[in-house]
Scaffold this active site. Sequence first.
Site, PDB file in Angstrom:
ATOM      1  N   LYS A 172       0.823  -1.215   0.000  1.00 64.98           N
ATOM      2  CA  LYS A 172       0.000   0.000   0.000  1.00 64.98           C
ATOM      3  C   LYS A 172       0.859   1.268   0.000  1.00 64.98           C
ATOM      4  CE  LYS A 172      -2.317  -1.077   3.824  1.00 64.98           C
ATOM      5  NZ  LYS A 172      -1.725  -2.396   4.188  1.00 64.98           N
ATOM      6  N   ARG A 175      -9.799   0.528   8.888  1.00 64.47           N
ATOM      7  CA  ARG A 175      -9.403  -0.844   9.198  1.00 64.47           C
ATOM      8  C   ARG A 175     -10.485  -1.578   9.977  1.00 64.47           C
ATOM      9  NH1 ARG A 175      -3.456   0.105   8.984  1.00 64.47           N
ATOM     10  NH2 ARG A 175      -2.328  -1.794   9.413  1.00 64.47           N
ATOM     11  N   ARG A 187      11.153  -6.097   4.396  1.00 65.92           N
ATOM     12  CA  ARG A 187      10.920  -4.685   4.736  1.00 65.92           C
ATOM     13  C   ARG A 187      11.540  -4.355   6.092  1.00 65.92           C
ATOM     14  NH1 ARG A 187       4.842  -2.374   4.755  1.00 65.92           N
ATOM     15  NH2 ARG A 187       4.767  -3.133   6.882  1.00 65.92           N
ATOM     16  N   ARG A 222      11.474  -1.322  11.156  1.00 63.11           N
ATOM     17  CA  ARG A 222      10.205  -1.404  11.902  1.00 63.11           C
ATOM     18  C   ARG A 222      10.189  -2.668  12.751  1.00 63.11           C
ATOM     19  NH1 ARG A 222       4.890  -0.170   8.344  1.00 63.11           N
ATOM     20  NH2 ARG A 222       3.991  -1.340  10.077  1.00 63.11           N
ATOM     21  N   ARG A 271      -0.820  -9.318  13.440  1.00 60.45           N
ATOM     22  CA  ARG A 271      -1.331  -8.295  12.509  1.00 60.45           C
ATOM     23  C   ARG A 271      -2.141  -8.949  11.391  1.00 60.45           C
ATOM     24  NH1 ARG A 271       4.033  -5.768  10.923  1.00 60.45           N
ATOM     25  NH2 ARG A 271       2.904  -4.296   9.616  1.00 60.45           N
TER      26      ARG A 271
HETATM   27  P1  AMP Z   1       0.648   0.118   9.144  1.00 60.81           P
HETATM   28  O1  AMP Z   1       1.794   1.025   8.929  1.00 60.81           O
HETATM   29  O2  AMP Z   1      -0.564   0.502   8.315  1.00 60.81           O
HETATM   30  O3  AMP Z   1       1.011  -1.329   8.983  1.00 60.81           O
HETATM   31  O4  AMP Z   1       0.184   0.300  10.657  1.00 60.81           O
HETATM   32  C1  AMP Z   1       1.052  -0.008  11.737  1.00 60.81           C
HETATM   33  C2  AMP Z   1       0.252  -0.119  13.030  1.00 60.81           C
HETATM   34  O5  AMP Z   1      -0.401   1.138  13.303  1.00 60.81           O
HETATM   35  C3  AMP Z   1      -0.881  -1.130  13.005  1.00 60.81           C
HETATM   36  O6  AMP Z   1      -0.428  -2.439  13.312  1.00 60.81           O
HETATM   37  C4  AMP Z   1      -1.804  -0.574  14.088  1.00 60.81           C
HETATM   38  O7  AMP Z   1      -1.316  -0.850  15.391  1.00 60.81           O
HETATM   39  C5  AMP Z   1      -1.693   0.934  13.867  1.00 60.81           C
HETATM   40  N1  AMP Z   1      -2.703   1.418  12.899  1.00 60.81           N
HETATM   41  C6  AMP Z   1      -2.464   1.924  11.653  1.00 60.81           C
HETATM   42  N2  AMP Z   1      -3.613   2.273  11.052  1.00 60.81           N
HETATM   43  C7  AMP Z   1      -4.612   1.960  11.919  1.00 60.81           C
HETATM   44  C8  AMP Z   1      -6.030   2.050  11.878  1.00 60.81           C
HETATM   45  N3  AMP Z   1      -6.671   2.522  10.797  1.00 60.81           N
HETATM   46  N4  AMP Z   1      -6.728   1.639  12.977  1.00 60.81           N
HETATM   47  C9  AMP Z   1      -6.105   1.182  14.074  1.00 60.81           C
HETATM   48  N5  AMP Z   1      -4.774   1.033  14.163  1.00 60.81           N
HETATM   49  C10 AMP Z   1      -4.021   1.427  13.117  1.00 60.81           C
END
Ligand code: AMP
Length: 190
Positions: A14, A89, A128, A134, A146
């Site tokens: 994404k 989400r 990654r 990360r 996740r």
């Molecule tokens: P990402 O970078 O999109 O993989 O997000 C990393 C982490 O941020 C996720 O595992 C969640 O803990 C938190 N996070 C990101 N976007 C959301 C969302 N829309 N709702 C809740 N938690 C989020």
Amino acid sequence: MLNIVLFGPPGAGKGTQSERIIEKYGLVHLSTGDIFRYNLKEGTELGKLAKSYMDKGQLVPDEVTINMLNESVEKNPAAKGFIFDGFPRTKAQAAALDNFLESKSVDVTAMIALDVPEEELKDRLKKRALASGRTDDANPAIINNRISVYKNETAPVKDFYQVQGKFHSINGLGSIDEITTRIFTVIDSL
Ligand code: AMP
């Protein structure tokens, strides 16, 4: 306004594809994960709260995430449109986004979902982790969490857009360029 929800499990691509979409269509990229990580780095209260969930691979509570997203949209009044990356989400987030955009007399144009098999996701996340540092990408237990959160809470968000006739799924396997071309084909058909 062109408002695209770019959807898919962790590691689907994404972030990478968002960069290309904003370049071509002049949209503003809003990644909730990036905004949380920025807050974490800056040591804000929001960052501290988010960290406790991110470290476990859990979702940050809806209310916190929705408020943060709405504020980020408000900060870009001149935007031609947005790419929502990693948001919504949950179905509650999707409903909140619809209400918020409706209050501005706009709406989500389409959801574009990147379809990638689970084994490939795990492979990509491992790679990654080496590049991004990360911690949530480096730990297999967090990755599994996740992915299961994605299956249980996030994947149902597809239905929300499907009933509105806004859901588009594309094959997320192949070269980055091939996937970009598929996404552009969908956007140009909207
Ligand atoms: P990402 O970078 O999109 O993989 O997000 C990393 C982490 O941020 C996720 O595992 C969640 O803990 C938190 N996070 C990101 N976007 C959301 C969302 N829309 N709702 C809740 N938690 C989020």
